[in-house]
Design an enzyme around this catalytic site. Structure first.
Site, short mmCIF file in Angstrom:
data_model
loop_
_atom_site.label_atom_id
_atom_site.label_comp_id
_atom_site.label_asym_id
_atom_site.label_seq_id
_atom_site.Cartn_x
_atom_site.Cartn_y
_atom_site.Cartn_z
N ARG A 60 -3.86 4.60 -8.85
CA ARG A 60 -3.46 6.29 -9.01
C ARG A 60 -3.43 6.68 -10.69
O ARG A 60 -4.44 7.40 -10.99
CB ARG A 60 -2.23 6.14 -8.83
CG ARG A 60 -1.59 6.41 -6.96
CD ARG A 60 -0.43 7.27 -6.56
NE ARG A 60 0.52 5.88 -6.87
CZ ARG A 60 1.27 5.64 -6.98
NH1 ARG A 60 1.78 7.05 -7.29
NH2 ARG A 60 1.97 4.42 -6.94
N ALA B 144 -1.64 5.99 1.33
CA ALA B 144 -2.93 4.77 1.39
C ALA B 144 -3.09 4.07 2.49
O ALA B 144 -2.02 4.04 2.79
CB ALA B 144 -3.10 3.65 0.09
N LEU C 110 0.63 -0.86 -0.06
CA LEU C 110 -0.19 -0.16 -0.35
C LEU C 110 1.16 0.87 0.02
O LEU C 110 2.14 1.21 0.90
CB LEU C 110 -0.78 0.19 1.22
CG LEU C 110 -2.61 -0.33 1.40
CD1 LEU C 110 -3.02 -0.29 2.63
CD2 LEU C 110 -2.99 0.09 0.19
N ASP C 111 0.31 2.40 -0.58
CA ASP C 111 1.38 3.76 -1.14
C ASP C 111 1.61 4.15 0.59
O ASP C 111 0.67 3.72 1.09
CB ASP C 111 0.77 4.86 -2.37
CG ASP C 111 0.62 3.70 -3.43
OD1 ASP C 111 1.68 2.86 -3.42
OD2 ASP C 111 0.33 4.31 -4.20
N PRO C 112 1.87 4.84 1.17
CA PRO C 112 2.45 5.61 2.06
C PRO C 112 1.09 6.69 2.33
O PRO C 112 0.66 6.71 3.47
CB PRO C 112 3.30 6.75 2.65
CG PRO C 112 4.48 5.55 1.16
CD PRO C 112 3.72 4.91 0.10
#
Length: 333
Positions: free
Chosen positions: A180, A49, A45-47
């Protein structure tokens, strides 16, 4: 090589990842909290997110590939009017547009973005280009041209419009789909530009938010440990085999289970509980089970049933001091 430090702990912890830290940050934090010898996660998971981040300990790490391949669900907010370098709030503004699509215009473009599609990943991604991470190249002022990649998007639902500038979507997808990129592509298809402003994963394989604990619900303070509770876990874990519940079960006998654990193959016709004839193709996986206990995964290869990934080894059957180098076929423990 020195022995790995930590305890032999097996199972899954489903974290409701907060905004800010990376997925690796959270794995390292929890590995330390649990004093675990081995840990990993089931999908980055992206930072920026939040949401379901499955974290595996011990034996559960053997099932990570099946979580990575599993279906996932996300809810995100798309903000119209600005495209950004990172396709999320973190990046710099690249372009602006005054156009704001209507609900009907948004719904009209969603079918073309659903199904098996080709998707251009964000420039700020962990993909490697010539040995370098794409995000490192972008930060160095050399943003790479990333080619489109196959992506499976099962469904996109417009959930709500908080205002003219934003739209909230619920998405179900396969592995490796960039939300994204999807947000960017929805905006472009609507004749405008946009970026993700909120992203939350609500499901990852069999795990959803009902299984998830926040970081505040996990005991991270080791100063409270005493002799009496030193072995207690900071939070309860789900069984390692929980990750495999969506895979069909195959009942095996003790003798059949031993053969699979030892890396030996079995003629499907000799199984006490035969495989359905329609399910003997090489694309089928089975959970090998003795009673309610999962030994691991097996599949048919070259006409014979073989271990694919075992969770248990000879010790499950009370056998000790086994030298696997002397077995006819090695297997993965």
């Amino acid at each position: 090589m020195g022995r790995k430090r930590g305890r032999d702990i097996d199972g899954w912890l489903i974290l409701d990842k907060p905004l800010g830290p990376t997925s690796t940050d959270m794995v390292n934090k929890l590995r330390w909290a649990f004093d675990a010898k081995k840990a990993g996660h089931g999908g980055t998971l992206d930072p920026l997110a939040s949401g379901v981040l499955p974290i595996a300990f011990g034996k559960a790490t053997r099932t990570i590939p099946y979580i990575m391949d599993a279906t996932k669900r996300y809810r995100f907010t798309l903000t119209f009017g600005e495209s950004r370098t990172t396709d999320d709030l973190e990046g710099e503004v690249l372009a602006t547009s005054p156009n704001r699509p209507t609900d009907d215009q948004i719904r009209a473009v969603l079918p073309a973005l659903t199904g098996n599609v080709m998707q251009v990943p964000p420039v700020f991604s962990a993909l490697r280009v010539g040995g370098e991470r794409a995000y490192d190249m972008a930060r160095a002022g050399r943003p790479p041209e990333l080619p489109p990649r196959p992506a499976r998007i099962d469904s996109i639902t417009l959930v709500e419009r908080p205002d003219a500038n934003t739209a909230v979507f619920d998405v179900q997808s396969g592995k490796g789909v960039y939300m994204r990129s999807l947000a960017r592509d929805i905006a472009l298809a609507c004749g405008t530009v946009g970026h993700i402003s909120v992203l939350r994963r609500t499901k990852c394989g069999p795990f959803d938010l009902s299984h998830a604990l926040t970081i505040d619900q996990i005991s991270l303070d080791k100063s409270t440990q005493t002799v009496d509770n030193a072995d207690a876990l900071p939070a309860p874990l789900l069984d390692a085999a929980t990750a495999l519940v969506d895979i069909p079960a195959l009942a095996v006998t003790d003798a059949e289970g031993r053969m699979l654990v030892w890396g030996q193959s079995i003629d499907p016709a000799d199984l006490v509980h035969p495989l359905p004839a329609s399910s003997q193709g090489e694309d089928h996986l089975w959970r090998a089970m003795i009673g309610e206990h999962v030994l691991g995964l097996c599949h048919v290869r070259h006409g014979r049933l073989r271990a694919a990934r075992m969770l248990e080894n000879h010790e499950f059957f009370g056998e000790h001091d086994v030298d696997y180098r002397r077995t006819p076929h090695g297997t993965d423990f």
